[in-house]
Design an enzyme around this catalytic site. Structure first.
Site, PDB file in Angstrom:
ATOM      1  N   GLN A  87       0.828  -1.213   0.000  1.00  0.00           N
ATOM      2  CA  GLN A  87       0.000   0.000   0.000  1.00  0.00           C
ATOM      3  C   GLN A  87       0.862   1.264   0.000  1.00  0.00           C
ATOM      4  O   GLN A  87       0.469   2.299   0.533  1.00  0.00           O
ATOM      5  CB  GLN A  87      -0.963  -0.015   1.184  1.00  0.00           C
ATOM      6  CG  GLN A  87      -2.153  -0.947   0.992  1.00  0.00           C
ATOM      7  CD  GLN A  87      -2.960  -0.602  -0.248  1.00  0.00           C
ATOM      8  OE1 GLN A  87      -3.155   0.569  -0.579  1.00  0.00           O
ATOM      9  NE2 GLN A  87      -3.427  -1.603  -0.970  1.00  0.00           N
ATOM     10  N   SER A  88       2.033   1.195  -0.606  1.00  0.00           N
ATOM     11  CA  SER A  88       2.939   2.344  -0.632  1.00  0.00           C
ATOM     12  C   SER A  88       2.345   3.530  -1.400  1.00  0.00           C
ATOM     13  O   SER A  88       2.012   3.409  -2.588  1.00  0.00           O
ATOM     14  CB  SER A  88       4.256   1.911  -1.286  1.00  0.00           C
ATOM     15  OG  SER A  88       5.027   3.052  -1.616  1.00  0.00           O
ATOM     16  N   ASN A  89       2.262   4.663  -0.726  1.00  0.00           N
ATOM     17  CA  ASN A  89       1.839   5.900  -1.398  1.00  0.00           C
ATOM     18  C   ASN A  89       2.943   6.410  -2.313  1.00  0.00           C
ATOM     19  O   ASN A  89       2.669   7.016  -3.346  1.00  0.00           O
ATOM     20  CB  ASN A  89       1.535   6.977  -0.354  1.00  0.00           C
ATOM     21  CG  ASN A  89       0.453   6.551   0.596  1.00  0.00           C
ATOM     22  OD1 ASN A  89      -0.671   6.267   0.176  1.00  0.00           O
ATOM     23  ND2 ASN A  89       0.773   6.478   1.889  1.00  0.00           N
TER      24      ASN A  89
END
Ligand SMILES: *Cc1c(COP(=O)(O)O)cnc(C)c1O
Length: 338
Positions: A87-89
């Site tokens: 879920q890396s922005n």
């Protein structure tokens, strides 16, 4: 850029001349959280809206990527590679920036391929990134192999470090600190709070603060647990702040005490959602109609609210929360958020 901003930028002429890719819609707004200020009964609360940087649902990585990808393009690269959590922005904003700039993008994401793509991962796919699930190699350990393969097939890859936190990434946040000072009178601020992880945001804001001789306390809320004390997050921010100063030919340097990093809200570690994040997310959503994220800003905002409730901050000054984005990952936490 207006006159005041130009004057400030001249404090750092090397920064002014770095190549930049235009990705954000800046400046981002600064707003007052009037309802929440009333509810908490403490100092006036301001928010710098870097959740609204404008690139593909926003976030702090947009500012870093302007300088990093400016460099990639100048060097003639055709492909970018970076790594992160599923879920890396940072990975989502990198994928969107690459799409806009016509670059190929490879993302190395830890863990196994999930059955269902949601939140940031869904967006990575929409931006047509090449996604590699790297199992237990969570911090880009597989990048050298991929670089070799891409070079062998005639590509010119550019590796972006974890979280976009190198000297160029930090430059984005020096500029952000300058930007803030053109928007509000910072003399009224007692504190700036923000979520600190790979350290680029922290290092950049520290440098801007000292170049402009600002007096507020710059308090990073630590998000991940350090693997060992010798390489603590405080040491990492310190090293990056100092190497960024050398890179920009700035005379100042920092000591470890200059890095204010609050470890009091880590709970169970990176990405583990607890009551404190849930309450902060719900409080801001209900009172102001603004979204925080479960991993970073939920935790950092909870920390600021806690300090206000414990009356640790002076009531006659303002505090500012630097919103660094991340709301797309709310959807990936939909089962646990309420
Ligand atoms: C990456 C990120 C941070 C941390 O910024 P660093 O520069 O890596 O310390 C904070 N908030 C959000 C939403 C992020 O994506």
């Amino acid at each position: 850029m207006n006159c005041k901003a130009n004057f400030i930028m001249q404090k750092c002429s090397t920064l002014q001349h770095l190549p930049k890719a235009k990705l954000g819609y800046l400046p981002t707004p600064v707003i007052k959280l009037e309802n929440l200020t009333r509810i908490l009964g403490g100092p006036d609360i301001l928010m710098k809206r870097d959740d609204l940087t404008g690139l593909a649902l926003g976030g702090n990585k947009t500012r870093k990527l302007e300088y990093i990808l400016g460099d990639a393009i100048k060097k003639g690269c055709d492909t970018v590679i970076t790594a992160g959590a599923q879920q890396s922005n940072h990975c989502r904003q990198t994928a969107a920036a690459a799409a806009k700039l016509g670059l190929d993008c490879h993302l190395l994401l830890g863990g196994e391929k999930p059955g269902n793509f949601n939140g940031n991962l869904l967006l990575d796919e929409l931006f047509d990134a090449h996604i590699h699930f790297t199992k237990e190699n969570r911090k880009g350990e597989d990048i050298p192999n991929l670089v070799g393969t891409l070079k062998a097939s005639g590509h010119s890859p550019y590796v972006i470090p974890y979280g976009g936190s190198n000297e160029l990434g930090a430059c984005g946040f020096i500029e952000a600190g300058f930007e803030l000072s053109t928007q509000i009178g910072v003399d009224n601020l007692s504190h700036i709070f923000f979520a600190s992880s790979s350290g680029g945001t922290h290092a950049g804001l520290m440098i801007a603060k000292s170049l402009l001789r600002h007096k507020y306390e710059l308090t990073g809320i630590q998000i991940d647990k350090a693997e060992n004390e010798a390489n603590s997050f405080q040491q990492q921010v310190l090293a990056l702040a100092n190497s960024t100063c050398s890179f920009l030919n700035l005379a100042q340097s920092y000591r470890v005490d200059d890095v204010v990093l609050d470890k009091g809200y880590l709970e169970t570690g990176y990405g583990v959602l607890t009551e404190q994040e849930k309450e902060a997310i719900q409080l801001l959503a209900k009172s102001e109609g603004i979204l925080l994220d479960p991993v970073y800003t939920g935790r950092a905002f909870a920390a600021m609210v806690d300090k206000i409730q414990k009356r640790e901050l002076p009531n006659d000054k303002q505090v500012l929360f630097w919103h660094t984005g991340g709301a797309p990952s709310l959807f990936a936490y939909s089962r646990t958020i309420l």
